[in-house]
Design a protein around this motif. Structure first.
Motif, short mmCIF file in Angstrom:
data_model
loop_
_atom_site.label_atom_id
_atom_site.label_comp_id
_atom_site.label_asym_id
_atom_site.label_seq_id
_atom_site.Cartn_x
_atom_site.Cartn_y
_atom_site.Cartn_z
N LEU A 144 -5.44 0.60 10.42
CA LEU A 144 -4.72 -0.61 10.84
C LEU A 144 -3.22 -0.52 10.57
O LEU A 144 -2.49 -1.49 10.76
CB LEU A 144 -5.31 -1.83 10.12
N ASN A 145 -2.79 0.66 10.10
CA ASN A 145 -1.36 0.92 9.86
C ASN A 145 -0.77 -0.05 8.85
O ASN A 145 0.34 -0.57 9.03
CB ASN A 145 -0.58 0.86 11.18
N ILE A 146 -1.51 -0.30 7.79
CA ILE A 146 -1.05 -1.18 6.71
C ILE A 146 -0.88 -0.35 5.45
O ILE A 146 -1.83 0.30 4.99
CB ILE A 146 -2.03 -2.34 6.48
N ASN A 147 0.31 -0.36 4.90
CA ASN A 147 0.63 0.43 3.70
C ASN A 147 0.51 -0.46 2.46
O ASN A 147 1.37 -1.30 2.20
CB ASN A 147 2.04 1.00 3.81
N LEU A 148 -0.54 -0.27 1.70
CA LEU A 148 -0.77 -1.09 0.52
C LEU A 148 0.11 -0.67 -0.66
O LEU A 148 0.09 -1.31 -1.71
CB LEU A 148 -2.25 -1.03 0.12
N LYS A 149 0.91 0.35 -0.47
CA LYS A 149 1.83 0.78 -1.53
C LYS A 149 2.94 -0.25 -1.75
O LYS A 149 3.56 -0.29 -2.81
CB LYS A 149 2.44 2.13 -1.17
N ASN A 150 3.17 -1.08 -0.75
CA ASN A 150 4.28 -2.04 -0.82
C ASN A 150 3.85 -3.44 -1.23
O ASN A 150 4.59 -4.41 -1.01
CB ASN A 150 4.99 -2.10 0.54
N LEU A 151 2.68 -3.59 -1.81
CA LEU A 151 2.20 -4.91 -2.22
C LEU A 151 3.09 -5.51 -3.30
O LEU A 151 3.60 -4.80 -4.17
CB LEU A 151 0.76 -4.81 -2.74
N ASN A 152 3.23 -6.83 -3.25
CA ASN A 152 3.96 -7.55 -4.30
C ASN A 152 3.04 -8.05 -5.41
O ASN A 152 3.45 -8.14 -6.57
CB ASN A 152 4.72 -8.74 -3.70
#
Length: 290
Positions: A103-111
């Motif tokens: 889904l092209n979602i990068n979970l590395k950038n979560l707040n």
């Protein structure tokens, strides 16, 4: 000094002490009343604010949508402006990894992360997040088991216990825990000109009770509810009652996924097609204030 004078002084001293104590008790009770009043006001006044745009993506769900991987559990990715976060993490780190990549979602950038409750089908995916993004705050219900907190700490997260409804960002609030069992919290996001987007994990306490609590404490109307409704195997009377309660509160869109069951999905599709949202893994919902 004669005896009568000493007695008079003693009586006056005792009276002075009694009067002083009475004044102190009265004044402290007034202060207490004022404090209680202020506490009550703080509970009843909403300052959640609102946001203009919101994007929701279901990363993990047991309702299939090939080629994405389905699994019994729930994880939802939310993006509000520059803030992105995860609501629950699903049952399997590999499923969360594969689906977020597709889904092209990068979970590395979560707040930050919000966990609805401590059941394993909502938390095990945190192992993947820990590989790519550590030191994140993870909001959990106040009465979660201590073992959950210790486990999260070993993964490198910072668990934060939430008891009462708490605003964590402008327009975003955690709905304070209710008892199911287990204790469970939910999420509310206030979209300008629409209302509350309420995201639930399994709704063990009842999805209608969670929505009612959000509306009462945040002083905003509900617009959309998505998540697990814990109605798989429930009788039609219960399903009809819960939908009626949601309708009475003004909910406009309903997306029953995860543990909601097929009966409520069919009931909504047949009786409230304009309200029904056919949720499943990979679903994207974009909302804006227009």
């Amino acid at each position: 000094m004669n005896y009568s004078v000493e007695l008079a002084i003693a009586i006056l001293t005792i009276l002075a002490i009694i009067i002083t104590m009475a004044i102190y008790t009265w004044s402290t009770s007034k202060i207490g009343e004022k404090m209680n009043s202020n506490q009550e006001i703080s509970k009843n006044i909403s300052n959640i604010g609102s946001i203009r745009e919101l994007e929701i993506t279901v990363l993990v769900d047991n309702n299939p949508n090939p080629p994405l991987k389905d699994a019994w559990g729930l994880s939802i990715y939310i993006k509000v402006g520059n803030v992105s976060f995860l609501f629950d993490a699903g049952p399997d780190p590999d499923v969360l990894r594969r689906n977020s990549a597709k889904l092209n979602i990068n979970l590395k950038n979560l707040n930050f992360i919000v966990i609805s409750h401590e059941h394993r089908d909502h938390i095990e995916g945190l192992k993947y997040v820990a590989e790519i993004s550590r030191n994140l705050k993870v909001y959990i219900p106040k009465h979660s088991e201590r073992s959950l907190e210790r486990w999260m700490e070993t993964l490198g997260f910072k668990p934060v216990r939430i008891g009462e409804t708490t605003i964590i960002e402008k327009g975003i609030a955690i709905i304070g825990e209710l008892y199911g069992p287990p204790y469970e919290e939910a999420l509310a996001i206030n979209v300008e000109n629409k209302g509350l987007i309420i995201i639930v994990g399994c709704s063990h306490p009842g999805v209608d009770k969670i929505v009612k609590k959000a509306v009462k404490e945040l002083k905003e109307k509900p617009y959309l509810v998505i998540g697990g409704f814990h109605l798989a195997g429930a009788g039609m009377n219960k399903i009809e009652r819960i939908i009626e309660n949601l309708n009475e509160m003004g909910v406009k869109k309903i997306y029953p996924i995860h543990c909601s069951g097929e009966s409520i999905r069919k009931y909504l599709e047949n009786n409230y097609p304009k309200k029904y949202g056919d949720g499943r893994v990979g679903l994207r919902i974009k909302l804006c204030s227009q």
